[in-house]
Design a protein around this motif. Structure first.
Motif, PDB file in Angstrom:
ATOM      1  N   LYS A 233      42.062  32.040  36.891  1.00 21.59           N
ATOM      2  CA  LYS A 233      40.697  32.001  37.428  1.00 21.59           C
ATOM      3  C   LYS A 233      39.723  32.353  36.318  1.00 21.59           C
ATOM      4  O   LYS A 233      39.911  33.296  35.570  1.00 21.59           O
ATOM      5  CB  LYS A 233      40.583  33.010  38.568  1.00 21.59           C
ATOM      6  CG  LYS A 233      39.255  32.979  39.297  1.00 21.59           C
ATOM      7  CD  LYS A 233      39.318  33.909  40.491  1.00 21.59           C
ATOM      8  CE  LYS A 233      37.973  33.914  41.203  1.00 21.59           C
ATOM      9  NZ  LYS A 233      38.017  34.755  42.397  1.00 21.59           N
ATOM     10  N   TRP A 235      35.237  32.076  35.452  1.00 22.70           N
ATOM     11  CA  TRP A 235      33.932  31.765  36.043  1.00 22.70           C
ATOM     12  C   TRP A 235      33.546  30.325  35.703  1.00 22.70           C
ATOM     13  O   TRP A 235      33.580  29.940  34.568  1.00 22.70           O
ATOM     14  CB  TRP A 235      32.879  32.735  35.552  1.00 22.70           C
ATOM     15  CG  TRP A 235      31.658  32.647  36.398  1.00 22.70           C
ATOM     16  CD1 TRP A 235      30.449  32.172  36.050  1.00 22.70           C
ATOM     17  CD2 TRP A 235      31.557  32.996  37.781  1.00 22.70           C
ATOM     18  NE1 TRP A 235      29.584  32.209  37.122  1.00 22.70           N
ATOM     19  CE2 TRP A 235      30.225  32.709  38.197  1.00 22.70           C
ATOM     20  CE3 TRP A 235      32.453  33.528  38.725  1.00 22.70           C
ATOM     21  CZ2 TRP A 235      29.791  32.952  39.487  1.00 22.70           C
ATOM     22  CZ3 TRP A 235      32.004  33.758  40.011  1.00 22.70           C
ATOM     23  CH2 TRP A 235      30.689  33.468  40.373  1.00 22.70           C
ATOM     24  N   PHE A 282      35.095  28.108  48.046  1.00 19.02           N
ATOM     25  CA  PHE A 282      34.924  29.398  48.709  1.00 19.02           C
ATOM     26  C   PHE A 282      36.127  30.297  48.433  1.00 19.02           C
ATOM     27  O   PHE A 282      35.985  31.476  48.111  1.00 19.02           O
ATOM     28  CB  PHE A 282      34.742  29.175  50.217  1.00 19.02           C
ATOM     29  CG  PHE A 282      34.644  30.449  51.000  1.00 19.02           C
ATOM     30  CD1 PHE A 282      35.662  30.845  51.838  1.00 19.02           C
ATOM     31  CD2 PHE A 282      33.524  31.270  50.881  1.00 19.02           C
ATOM     32  CE1 PHE A 282      35.576  32.028  52.555  1.00 19.02           C
ATOM     33  CE2 PHE A 282      33.439  32.455  51.593  1.00 19.02           C
ATOM     34  CZ  PHE A 282      34.468  32.835  52.429  1.00 19.02           C
ATOM     35  N   LEU A 283      37.314  29.709  48.543  1.00 17.76           N
ATOM     36  CA  LEU A 283      38.526  30.479  48.262  1.00 17.76           C
ATOM     37  C   LEU A 283      38.580  30.903  46.803  1.00 17.76           C
ATOM     38  O   LEU A 283      39.032  31.996  46.469  1.00 17.76           O
ATOM     39  CB  LEU A 283      39.762  29.644  48.604  1.00 17.76           C
ATOM     40  CG  LEU A 283      40.077  29.553  50.085  1.00 17.76           C
ATOM     41  CD1 LEU A 283      41.155  28.507  50.337  1.00 17.76           C
ATOM     42  CD2 LEU A 283      40.510  30.890  50.636  1.00 17.76           C
ATOM     43  N   TYR A 284      38.120  30.004  45.917  1.00 18.81           N
ATOM     44  CA  TYR A 284      38.080  30.321  44.497  1.00 18.81           C
ATOM     45  C   TYR A 284      37.158  31.507  44.241  1.00 18.81           C
ATOM     46  O   TYR A 284      37.468  32.373  43.414  1.00 18.81           O
ATOM     47  CB  TYR A 284      37.578  29.088  43.740  1.00 18.81           C
ATOM     48  CG  TYR A 284      37.611  29.209  42.240  1.00 18.81           C
ATOM     49  CD1 TYR A 284      36.472  29.560  41.522  1.00 18.81           C
ATOM     50  CD2 TYR A 284      38.767  28.946  41.536  1.00 18.81           C
ATOM     51  CE1 TYR A 284      36.498  29.654  40.149  1.00 18.81           C
ATOM     52  CE2 TYR A 284      38.804  29.032  40.161  1.00 18.81           C
ATOM     53  CZ  TYR A 284      37.663  29.387  39.470  1.00 18.81           C
ATOM     54  OH  TYR A 284      37.700  29.483  38.112  1.00 18.81           O
ATOM     55  N   TRP A 285      36.096  31.553  44.985  1.00 20.24           N
ATOM     56  CA  TRP A 285      35.113  32.634  44.817  1.00 20.24           C
ATOM     57  C   TRP A 285      35.677  33.969  45.288  1.00 20.24           C
ATOM     58  O   TRP A 285      35.551  34.982  44.611  1.00 20.24           O
ATOM     59  CB  TRP A 285      33.858  32.251  45.595  1.00 20.24           C
ATOM     60  CG  TRP A 285      32.794  33.290  45.636  1.00 20.24           C
ATOM     61  CD1 TRP A 285      32.266  33.986  44.596  1.00 20.24           C
ATOM     62  CD2 TRP A 285      32.128  33.742  46.806  1.00 20.24           C
ATOM     63  NE1 TRP A 285      31.305  34.843  45.034  1.00 20.24           N
ATOM     64  CE2 TRP A 285      31.191  34.722  46.384  1.00 20.24           C
ATOM     65  CE3 TRP A 285      32.207  33.419  48.161  1.00 20.24           C
ATOM     66  CZ2 TRP A 285      30.354  35.376  47.281  1.00 20.24           C
ATOM     67  CZ3 TRP A 285      31.380  34.078  49.045  1.00 20.24           C
ATOM     68  CH2 TRP A 285      30.471  35.051  48.607  1.00 20.24           C
ATOM     69  N   ILE A 286      36.379  33.947  46.437  1.00 18.02           N
ATOM     70  CA  ILE A 286      36.829  35.228  46.975  1.00 18.02           C
ATOM     71  C   ILE A 286      38.241  35.597  46.532  1.00 18.02           C
ATOM     72  O   ILE A 286      38.625  36.747  46.563  1.00 18.02           O
ATOM     73  CB  ILE A 286      36.765  35.246  48.521  1.00 18.02           C
ATOM     74  CG1 ILE A 286      37.693  34.181  49.135  1.00 18.02           C
ATOM     75  CG2 ILE A 286      35.344  35.065  49.008  1.00 18.02           C
ATOM     76  CD1 ILE A 286      37.862  34.328  50.644  1.00 18.02           C
ATOM     77  N   TRP A 287      39.020  34.613  46.120  1.00 17.86           N
ATOM     78  CA  TRP A 287      40.420  34.907  45.741  1.00 17.86           C
ATOM     79  C   TRP A 287      40.772  34.025  44.566  1.00 17.86           C
ATOM     80  O   TRP A 287      40.432  34.346  43.445  1.00 17.86           O
ATOM     81  CB  TRP A 287      41.323  34.639  46.970  1.00 17.86           C
ATOM     82  CG  TRP A 287      42.791  34.628  46.698  1.00 17.86           C
ATOM     83  CD1 TRP A 287      43.532  35.617  46.126  1.00 17.86           C
ATOM     84  CD2 TRP A 287      43.673  33.558  46.988  1.00 17.86           C
ATOM     85  NE1 TRP A 287      44.836  35.211  46.037  1.00 17.86           N
ATOM     86  CE2 TRP A 287      44.957  33.965  46.565  1.00 17.86           C
ATOM     87  CE3 TRP A 287      43.528  32.282  47.572  1.00 17.86           C
ATOM     88  CZ2 TRP A 287      46.077  33.140  46.696  1.00 17.86           C
ATOM     89  CZ3 TRP A 287      44.646  31.486  47.694  1.00 17.86           C
ATOM     90  CH2 TRP A 287      45.915  31.925  47.252  1.00 17.86           C
ATOM     91  N   ARG A 288      41.455  32.946  44.780  1.00 23.50           N
ATOM     92  CA  ARG A 288      41.635  31.895  43.785  1.00 23.50           C
ATOM     93  C   ARG A 288      41.829  30.605  44.562  1.00 23.50           C
ATOM     94  O   ARG A 288      42.333  30.633  45.663  1.00 23.50           O
ATOM     95  CB  ARG A 288      42.832  32.168  42.869  1.00 23.50           C
ATOM     96  CG  ARG A 288      44.202  32.050  43.503  1.00 23.50           C
ATOM     97  CD  ARG A 288      45.281  32.564  42.577  1.00 23.50           C
ATOM     98  NE  ARG A 288      45.619  31.602  41.553  1.00 23.50           N
ATOM     99  CZ  ARG A 288      46.679  30.804  41.574  1.00 23.50           C
ATOM    100  NH1 ARG A 288      47.510  30.835  42.588  1.00 23.50           N
ATOM    101  NH2 ARG A 288      46.937  29.984  40.590  1.00 23.50           N
TER     102      ARG A 288
END
Lengths: 470, 128
Positions: A233, A235, A282-288
């Protein structure tokens, strides 16, 4: 002349101007990946064939090379210099992308005005992407064009043409190939009536496996399948910034709703892909994320947004009697803000090889062809373009780092004696850094407009007391 | 009428090319090199895709669509054909060979249109 042609020409002029800004002034590629593609293309032109290894590292190509092959063909037929392509081709590719946005939007919305709106917002919205976006001559720029073309043919059930586009994507950009495969699979999942085209899905699946294993090896394929992800992950390098970005996000949501409710054909392809990408982001933002963890693929969520934003603006304009004028005023009103924000987001333009350095390397490469030259990693990958062989003083970006473990830390810490020991040991003798270094053991060898290539001075080294302190 | 418009378009392009090469000469690009850049760019960036569009996608009414699809298909065709010709057929990548490879692709496209696609379409219409 029909009005929509005039509107299209105006949009194309805007796109080309926006993309040329920055490129024309600098004259050399503004992105490292773009430079690397230029160097590979130059190698193809010089060798008159596609070689298995990168010219700046000696290692097998790390990705598909459709982009440099295309540049090599264009350069050989036109006789134009490759460095010019980094400036002008992105503008051309963005213009083509705009035309294809129009073509696809016209087919799925069945309305010329909606198509023009999408085409216009392609230039306003996509231009907000900075790093690795369509401003640079990277593989993604070609792949984005072919993705829209693929979707155009796929939605029209012209599967042979779609297959050709998919094959081209596979040899240009692996991540895009994964995205297109995913988009195709999602379409079939949510559109049972299209299942008669399922053999096509098998075909593109086979092409992708063949392309991926050929280019990256079967080991990478298995590791992706087992971990459902490719990269760590990080940014994302995009800037959907400022008030205009928030405004576009709201319009995106409205457009998504309107397409979902009123445009069945458009919704059949856009809603599943965009919904999936949004969930993944969204998943990438909160987890991966999953399947598409690679941050550079997030660019594709922005590739789809012109459809939603363009349709939202078109839908509102349709409520008025003079819908055409309302739409044009909205676009003309937004254009300057988007253009300013786009140019601001790209600056400062980083020239990894300045014009003076380019001239110096050109002349030096003619005077001493195939000479080994030590340089930092931000320039060493460019040296094969000038008929020089690079040895990188720092890691990253793919140039020959074979000797980095021996000389890299010396270079970073400015240990002149350590660097001199390396030169004495290996027999290399030429150094260029572009910055001030301790040149106690070096002589000026080649000067050009204040820039200096140093040569290791064996006599000074031999006569110096060999102590441990730098 | 359609063909007349197209011929006018091509003639206009040729005139534009000669004028543009003259403009480039002001920027110290030799005249014939300028012509080569313009015609060469059209040959690589537009022509292969345009031949395919004219042969198989003549139902595209809009010139915006035709141009977009032509340019896009040219990119795909150039990349695939040259990679195939070099990696499989071992044809070197030179100016002459690239021109001939693309020319071969265009000729094959026309032949497919005349000898396979058109009779197939006619046959489908008859059976329908």
């Amino acid at each position: 002349m029909k009005w929509h042609y005039l509107a299209a020409v105006a949009i194309l002029i805007f796109i080309v101007s926006l993309n040329l800004h920055g490129h024309v002034e600098t004259g050399t590629p503004l992105h490292i990946d773009s430079w690397m593609m230029t160097v590979i293309a130059d190698d193809i032109v010089k060798q008159e064939k596609i070689l298995p290894d990168e010219p700046f590292s000696g290692l097998p190509h790390s990705g598909p090379i459709g982009n440099p092959v295309f540049q090599a063909v264009l350069s050989s037929i036109t006789g134009a210099k490759l460095l010019a392509f980094a400036a002008y081709l992105p503008a051309f590719l963005n213009a083509v992308m705009a035309l294809l946005f129009y073509a696809l939007a016209k087919f799925i919305f069945k309305d010329r005005l909606a198509a023009l709106s999408v085409m216009a917002f392609q230039s306003l919205v996509l231009s907000q992407i900075t790093m690795l976006g369509p401003f640079y001559l990277v593989n993604l720029s070609f792949a984005m064009v072919l993705t829209i073309l693929y979707l155009f043919f796929f939605m029209r059930a012209k599967l042979v043409a779609a297959g050709i586009c998919f094959a081209a994507i596979a040899v240009i950009h692996s991540s895009t190939m994964v995205f297109v495969l995913l988009a195709t699979a999602l379409f079939f999942v949510f559109n049972r009536k299209a299942w008669k085209m399922l053999p096509f899905m098998a075909g593109v699946g086979a092409i992708s496996v063949l392309a991926f294993t050929t280019i990256r090896g079967s080991g990478t394929l298995f590791s992706i399948a087992s971990e459902i992800g490719m990269f760590d992950k990080a940014w994302p390098y995009f800037q959907y910034i400022n008030l205009l970005g928030y405004g576009f996000t709201i319009l995106l949501a409205i457009g998504f709703y309107l397409i979902f409710v009123y445009e069945k054909k458009a919704a059949s392809i856009l809603v599943p892909i965009f919904g999936f990408m949004a969930a993944d982001m969204f998943l990438y933002w909160i987890w991966r994320g999953f399947l598409l963890v690679y941050r550079r693929l997030i660019t594709y969520i922005f590739l789809l947004t012109p459809f939603f934003i363009g349709y939202a603006i078109y839908y509102f304009s349709k409520q008025f009697k003079h819908k055409r004028w309302i739409l044009f005023i909205a676009i003309i009103g937004l254009a300057p803000f988007a253009a300013i924000q786009n140019m601001h987001a790209r600056e400062p333009y980083v020239q990894y090889v300045t014009e003076n350095e380019s001239e110096m390397f050109t002349q030096f490469g003619q005077a001493m062809p195939h000479a080994y030259l030590l340089a930092n990693h931000l320039q060493s990958y460019a040296l094969p373009y000038y008929n020089l062989k690079p040895i990188s003083l720092s890691p990253a970006h793919g140039a020959n780092t074979t000797y980095y473990s021996q000389v890299g830390t010396c270079f970073y810490n400015g240990h002149a004696k350590c660097i001199a020991d390396f030169f004495n040991r290996t027999g290399f003798d030429l150094l260029y850094t572009g910055t001030k270094i301790n040149v106690s053991y070096f002589s000026n060898y080649y000067e050009y407009k204040g820039l200096i290539i140093y040569r290791f001075n064996q006599k000074i080294y031999n006569s110096a007391p060999h102590s441990q302190n730098p | 009428m359609k063909i007349k418009t197209e011929v006018i378009g091509w003639v206009a392009f040729i005139i534009f090319a000669f004028i543009a090469a003259g403009v480039l000469a002001f920027y110290q690009v030799p005249y014939f090199e300028g012509l080569r850049i313009i015609f060469g760019s059209a040959y690589v960036l537009f022509l292969p895709g345009y031949i395919i569009v004219r042969c198989f996608f003549d139902d595209l009414e809009d010139w915006i669509e035709k141009f977009g699809v032509s340019f896009g298909l040219s990119i795909a065709v150039v990349v695939l054909s040259v990679m195939f010709s070099n990696l499989v057929l071992r044809i070197p990548i030179t100016a002459v060979s690239n021109i001939l490879v693309l020319l071969a692709v265009m000729i094959i496209t026309v032949l497919l249109r005349v000898f396979i696609y058109k009779p197939l379409k006619h046959k489908n219409k008859q059976s329908a």
